[in-house]
Design an enzyme around this catalytic site. Structure first.
Site, PDB file in Angstrom:
ATOM      1  N   CYS A 111     -55.844  33.960  37.773  1.00  0.00           N
ATOM      2  CA  CYS A 111     -54.612  33.768  38.286  1.00  0.00           C
ATOM      3  C   CYS A 111     -54.380  35.037  39.626  1.00  0.00           C
ATOM      4  CB  CYS A 111     -53.474  33.666  37.666  1.00  0.00           C
ATOM      5  SG  CYS A 111     -53.547  32.444  36.266  1.00  0.00           S
ATOM      6  N   HIS A 246     -46.563  35.605  40.804  1.00  0.00           N
ATOM      7  CA  HIS A 246     -47.694  34.614  40.419  1.00  0.00           C
ATOM      8  C   HIS A 246     -46.575  33.681  39.408  1.00  0.00           C
ATOM      9  CE1 HIS A 246     -50.241  32.129  38.083  1.00  0.00           C
ATOM     10  NE2 HIS A 246     -50.238  32.808  37.238  1.00  0.00           N
ATOM     11  N   ASN A 276     -48.145  25.821  37.556  1.00  0.00           N
ATOM     12  CA  ASN A 276     -48.827  27.233  37.897  1.00  0.00           C
ATOM     13  C   ASN A 276     -50.119  26.724  38.534  1.00  0.00           C
ATOM     14  OD1 ASN A 276     -50.768  29.132  37.184  1.00  0.00           O
ATOM     15  ND2 ASN A 276     -49.945  29.590  35.132  1.00  0.00           N
TER      16      ASN A 276
HETATM   17  O1  UT7 Z   1     -51.268  32.061  34.587  1.00  0.00           O
HETATM   18  C1  UT7 Z   1     -51.591  33.012  33.897  1.00  0.00           C
HETATM   19  C2  UT7 Z   1     -51.717  32.562  32.396  1.00  0.00           C
HETATM   20  N1  UT7 Z   1     -50.925  31.837  31.895  1.00  0.00           N
HETATM   21  C3  UT7 Z   1     -49.705  32.215  31.718  1.00  0.00           C
HETATM   22  O2  UT7 Z   1     -49.104  33.145  31.837  1.00  0.00           O
HETATM   23  C4  UT7 Z   1     -48.905  31.314  30.611  1.00  0.00           C
HETATM   24  C5  UT7 Z   1     -48.241  32.200  29.417  1.00  0.00           C
HETATM   25  N2  UT7 Z   1     -47.612  31.322  28.303  1.00  0.00           N
HETATM   26  C6  UT7 Z   1     -46.571  30.722  28.374  1.00  0.00           C
HETATM   27  O3  UT7 Z   1     -46.289  30.300  29.599  1.00  0.00           O
HETATM   28  C7  UT7 Z   1     -46.071  30.133  27.051  1.00  0.00           C
HETATM   29  O4  UT7 Z   1     -46.763  30.936  26.043  1.00  0.00           O
HETATM   30  C8  UT7 Z   1     -46.139  28.586  26.991  1.00  0.00           C
HETATM   31  C9  UT7 Z   1     -45.473  27.742  27.929  1.00  0.00           C
HETATM   32  C10 UT7 Z   1     -47.870  28.046  27.035  1.00  0.00           C
HETATM   33  C11 UT7 Z   1     -45.731  28.253  25.413  1.00  0.00           C
HETATM   34  O5  UT7 Z   1     -44.287  28.744  25.459  1.00  0.00           O
HETATM   35  P1  UT7 Z   1     -43.936  29.726  24.141  1.00  0.00           P
HETATM   36  O6  UT7 Z   1     -42.600  29.761  24.335  1.00  0.00           O
HETATM   37  O7  UT7 Z   1     -44.603  30.751  24.255  1.00  0.00           O
HETATM   38  O8  UT7 Z   1     -44.209  28.560  23.022  1.00  0.00           O
HETATM   39  P2  UT7 Z   1     -45.497  28.844  21.730  1.00  0.00           P
HETATM   40  O9  UT7 Z   1     -46.799  28.671  22.362  1.00  0.00           O
HETATM   41  O10 UT7 Z   1     -44.868  30.042  20.958  1.00  0.00           O
HETATM   42  O11 UT7 Z   1     -45.200  27.484  20.960  1.00  0.00           O
HETATM   43  C12 UT7 Z   1     -43.697  27.227  20.337  1.00  0.00           C
HETATM   44  C13 UT7 Z   1     -43.956  25.721  19.639  1.00  0.00           C
HETATM   45  C14 UT7 Z   1     -44.928  25.606  18.857  1.00  0.00           C
HETATM   46  O12 UT7 Z   1     -44.636  24.597  17.843  1.00  0.00           O
HETATM   47  P3  UT7 Z   1     -44.352  25.497  16.634  1.00  0.00           P
HETATM   48  O13 UT7 Z   1     -45.579  26.250  15.981  1.00  0.00           O
HETATM   49  O14 UT7 Z   1     -43.276  26.386  16.575  1.00  0.00           O
HETATM   50  O15 UT7 Z   1     -44.072  24.144  15.534  1.00  0.00           O
HETATM   51  C15 UT7 Z   1     -45.732  24.767  19.736  1.00  0.00           C
HETATM   52  O16 UT7 Z   1     -46.906  23.965  19.313  1.00  0.00           O
HETATM   53  O17 UT7 Z   1     -43.803  24.930  20.596  1.00  0.00           O
HETATM   54  C16 UT7 Z   1     -44.973  24.025  20.586  1.00  0.00           C
HETATM   55  N3  UT7 Z   1     -45.379  23.630  21.865  1.00  0.00           N
HETATM   56  C17 UT7 Z   1     -44.874  22.373  22.519  1.00  0.00           C
HETATM   57  N4  UT7 Z   1     -43.986  21.664  22.118  1.00  0.00           N
HETATM   58  C18 UT7 Z   1     -43.628  20.723  23.121  1.00  0.00           C
HETATM   59  C19 UT7 Z   1     -46.306  24.139  22.631  1.00  0.00           C
HETATM   60  N5  UT7 Z   1     -46.499  23.352  23.878  1.00  0.00           N
HETATM   61  C20 UT7 Z   1     -45.827  22.224  23.629  1.00  0.00           C
HETATM   62  C21 UT7 Z   1     -45.385  21.395  24.529  1.00  0.00           C
HETATM   63  N6  UT7 Z   1     -44.158  20.536  24.012  1.00  0.00           N
HETATM   64  N7  UT7 Z   1     -45.966  21.053  25.634  1.00  0.00           N
END
Ligand code: UT7
Length: 335
Positions: A111, A246, A276
């Site tokens: 990225c 980004h 993204n």
């Molecule tokens: O481009 C440069 C590199 N990439 C980034 O910068 C991306 C950085 N990270 C993010 O944008 C975020 O971490 C995500 C959008 C990927 C995830 O958001 P989050 O608020 O960090 O969620 P999390 O990974 O802590 O997950 C929270 C919950 C989990 O469930 P449990 O364990 O609490 O039951 C995940 O399994 O949300 C669940 N989850 C989803 N639920 C519905 C993860 N993805 C999804 C989804 N829909 N698409």
């Protein structure tokens, strides 16, 4: 010191729009979750038969048109999703743009690819190797997403952005002296101990990301490097007309803006409609914002990125007096 100025700007998106509801038909996710956690409503994905090189050629042609030129002295393509692992995409793109014989190479910094590419372009000009460079960042992340992984499949989109860079005046960007199109110092960094946070593991066809840890590091690194780039240009947060981060995730961009002291009205965003797009994210954002009039000649823009590697970078720009050419692949003009 600025050895380079931006002479032209282009951007290209694939035609197919994929909504959150489209993804929710096959993934355990909802439009509400995706919008509230990422800010994304739609993204664009290539259809079968459209390659990274196709998007790169379209964005590159648009940037050349914006710069009113048909050739440059060198071509750089920043991509994480080359159509094949060997050879690089850039020679094919250069040839398809009618530039057989010019030096052409790829840059791989996920990225942060556009900003690493920008440093390469400025370096080619500063060394005398080239007087003009076409820098393209192009991605087809949809081709490496695991359709069953809701943590990545909802985030990434496809697209390409490009700029033409030419010789500039040393010291052309600072509080006192502002040259249209000037590129400030590119501040870059990396930390390979975090290589496993964002990767396509050997032997795996799919992209994997540890989102939560990436989120935390992205906010810290992007804030720190953005402030560093500003300081090296002799500018402070109040001097910035636009922050162009980004487009990783709307929450990451908001957190970075808050940390460095740039209010929301000065933060450029298009993550809601393109997702993204990795290396392509910053030039796609800038091409779109310039084409729709959000960014104007003389505006001071602070760009900043973080991505796999881990890598990060930032650079200040003074927006050039050019007409950005931004549109959909295969269609002439605006969307
Ligand atoms: O481009 C440069 C590199 N990439 C980034 O910068 C991306 C950085 N990270 C993010 O944008 C975020 O971490 C995500 C959008 C990927 C995830 O958001 P989050 O608020 O960090 O969620 P999390 O990974 O802590 O997950 C929270 C919950 C989990 O469930 P449990 O364990 O609490 O039951 C995940 O399994 O949300 C669940 N989850 C989803 N639920 C519905 C993860 N993805 C999804 C989804 N829909 N698409």
């Amino acid at each position: 010191m600025s050895a380079a100025v931006i002479l032209g700007v282009g951007g290209s998106l694939p035609e197919r729009i994929v909504t959150n509801d489209d993804l929710a038909t096959s993934l355990d996710t909802t439009d509400e979750w995706i919008r509230s956690r990422t800010g994304i409503r739609t993204r664009r994905w290539v259809g079968p038969g459209t390659s990274t090189a196709d998007l790169a050629v379209d964005a590159g042609a648009r940037a050349l048109r914006s710069a009113s030129r048909s050739t440059v002295d060198a071509v750089i393509v920043a991509t994480t999703t080359p159509d094949r692992s060997c050879p690089a995409v850039a020679p094919e793109v250069a040839s398809r743009l009618g530039m057989i014989g010019v030096p052409a190479h790829d840059v791989s910094a996920v990225c942060t690819g556009f900003l690493y590419g920008l440093a390469n372009a400025v370096g080619l000009i500063a060394s005398g190797a080239a007087r003009t460079v076409l820098l393209i960042a192009a991605e087809t992340f949809s081709t490496i997403l695991d359709p069953a992984d809701r943590g990545t499949a909802v985030i990434f989109g496809d697209g390409a952005g490009a700029i033409v860079v030419g010789e500039g005046e040393p010291g052309a960007i600072s509080l006192g002296a502002i040259s249209l199109g000037a590129v400030g110092p590119c501040v870059l960094g990396s930390d390979g101990t975090g290589a496993d946070l964002i990767q396509v593991p050997a032997g795996d066809q799919y992209f994997r990301m540890r989102g939560k840890e990436v989120f935390r590091q992205a906010v810290e690194r992007m804030s720190d490097v953005a402030l560093d780039a500003l300081a090296r240009t002799g500018l402070g947060p109040d001097d910035v007309d636009h922050l162009a981060p980004h487009q990783a995730n709307r929450r990451i961009c908001d957190a970075v803006a808050h940390r460095i002291g740039v209010e929301e009205s000065r933060v450029l965003s298009n993550v809601d409609t393109v997702g993204n797009t990795a290396a392509a994210s910053i030039p796609v954002l800038l091409a779109e914002a310039a084409a729709d009039g959000r960014v104007k000649a003389g505006d001071r823009v602070l760009t900043v990125a973080f991505g796999g590697g881990l890598t990060w970078g930032a650079a200040t720009l003074v927006w050039p007096d050019v007409t950005a050419d931004f549109g959909v692949l295969g269609r002439v003009g605006r969307r």
